[in-house]
Design an enzyme around this catalytic site. Structure first.
Site, mmCIF file in Angstrom:
data_model
loop_
_atom_site.group_PDB
_atom_site.id
_atom_site.type_symbol
_atom_site.label_atom_id
_atom_site.label_comp_id
_atom_site.label_asym_id
_atom_site.label_seq_id
_atom_site.Cartn_x
_atom_site.Cartn_y
_atom_site.Cartn_z
ATOM 1 N N ASP A 129 2.687 7.316 8.398
ATOM 2 C CA ASP A 129 1.468 7.296 7.604
ATOM 3 C C ASP A 129 1.670 8.241 6.414
ATOM 4 O O ASP A 129 2.546 9.111 6.448
ATOM 5 C CB ASP A 129 0.312 7.761 8.503
ATOM 6 C CG ASP A 129 -1.002 7.905 7.759
ATOM 7 O OD1 ASP A 129 -1.326 7.013 6.952
ATOM 8 O OD2 ASP A 129 -1.703 8.910 7.982
ATOM 9 N N ASP A 131 -1.298 9.778 4.020
ATOM 10 C CA ASP A 131 -2.311 10.808 3.825
ATOM 11 C C ASP A 131 -2.505 11.657 5.075
ATOM 12 O O ASP A 131 -2.645 11.140 6.189
ATOM 13 C CB ASP A 131 -3.649 10.167 3.433
ATOM 14 C CG ASP A 131 -3.590 9.514 2.062
ATOM 15 O OD1 ASP A 131 -3.090 10.152 1.124
ATOM 16 O OD2 ASP A 131 -4.032 8.359 1.932
ATOM 17 N N LYS A 153 -0.310 -2.220 9.978
ATOM 18 C CA LYS A 153 0.667 -1.153 10.249
ATOM 19 C C LYS A 153 1.547 -1.534 11.432
ATOM 20 O O LYS A 153 2.772 -1.361 11.400
ATOM 21 C CB LYS A 153 -0.055 0.172 10.519
ATOM 22 C CG LYS A 153 -0.638 0.821 9.273
ATOM 23 C CD LYS A 153 -1.074 2.262 9.548
ATOM 24 C CE LYS A 153 -1.489 2.946 8.273
ATOM 25 N NZ LYS A 153 -1.663 4.408 8.436
#
Length: 297
Positions: free
Chosen positions: A88, A90, A221
């Site tokens: 990921d 952020d 994802k």
């Protein structure tokens, strides 16, 4: 002959060294052998037998060592080094939330941050949240993207993680619910092989308040993780994933090693392998790498 399991202890370098007392407590909990130093004062491996009935659980070990500000990972020795990394962006590879920072600069920070929190905590679905947040940016100047980029900070160990895994032939991908405008730049800065994110629609220098393609959320994802492992010719157990929010849970739960990185409470409830104190170097120690093997700038 090596033991079938290993307990890895990682201290937060900024908070102080790994205490010998913490190592002793850990060895006692898992009936472990002498520690193998991965990084002096920072990380050790404690070889141990496979936990049997009545043995301390991973959650118990983590809670017992938490007062020492030590992360604990009880893992199988076999297959520790992973062939695929999916991360990921952020609050994982970078320290902040780029969309929240854009919104704050544009005067809609409180509204966007509230939606972000609700999404990361699993209170509303990701697709709804990203559409609501982007809508609040309609008509705003896209120049804010460059302003935010100037203040983006990589999390401690981000480059080391990516470049060390690449040196050892792993495929690395940055897969984010954020915007490709940022993922492309962060991926280049860290050395990721590829990157994926949401496309922010911009017309005549202004944000339209819409996305330029389908939403990249939790299902996407996981799809990217599955595709990357297939392309690499390995099974999901050969993958390492890392993230902090609700939209990361599917990929964290499906990988051979999914690490909840300084994660939200709802993520910690379902993902037992956690990094709560240290930085991204912990992901390398979890795979048995020594600090001397890290690729550093």
């Amino acid at each position: 002959m090596s033991l079938p399991s290993v307990l890895t202890l990682i201290a937060d370098r900024k908070a102080g060294p790994l205490k010998p007392e913490a190592i002793d407590v850990a060895r006692s909990l898992v009936k472990g052998k002498a520690p193998i130093v991965l990084s002096e004062g920072e990380a050790v491996d404690i070889p141990c037998p496979t936990p049997g009935p009545g043995a301390a659980s991973a959650a118990t070990i983590r809670a017992t060592l938490a007062p020492y500000q030590v992360d604990t990972l009880l893992l199988k020795t076999r297959g520790r080094r992973k062939a695929v990394l999916v991360a990921d962006m952020d609050s994982t590879i970078v320290t902040g939330e780029t969309l929240d920072e854009m919104a704050a600069a544009l005067g809609v920070g409180e509204q966007v941050a509230a939606i972000t929190r609700a999404s990361m905590n699993g209170e509303i679905d990701f697709e709804t949240s990203i559409e609501q947040r982007v809508a609040l940016l309609a008509g705003k100047s896209a120049s804010v993207l460059e302003d935010v980029w100037q203040n983006v900070t990589l999390t401690d160990g981000a480059k080391e993680l990516v470049q060390t895994m690449r040196k050892h032939n792993a495929r690395t991908a940055l897969v984010s619910g954020g915007f490709t405008w940022f993922t492309q730049r962060v991926a280049e800065l860290c050395g990721f092989d590829e990157n994926y994110g949401n496309i922010l629609e911009i017309t005549d220098g202004k944000m339209t308040g819409k996305l330029g393609g389908p939403v990249l959320g939790p299902d996407a994802k996981l799809t990217h993780l599955e595709a990357l492992t297939t392309e690499r010719g390995v099974q999901l157990r050969a993958a390492l994933t890392t993230g902090d929010g609700a939209n990361d849970i599917p990929m964290l739960a499906s990988a051979g090693l999914g690490l909840a990185f300084h994660a939200k409470p709802n993520v910690k409830k379902v993902i037992g392998t956690q990094i709560n104190f240290s930085g991204l170097r912990a992901h390398l120690f979890a795979q048995g790498y020594r600090a001397a093997d890290f690729v550093t700038d």
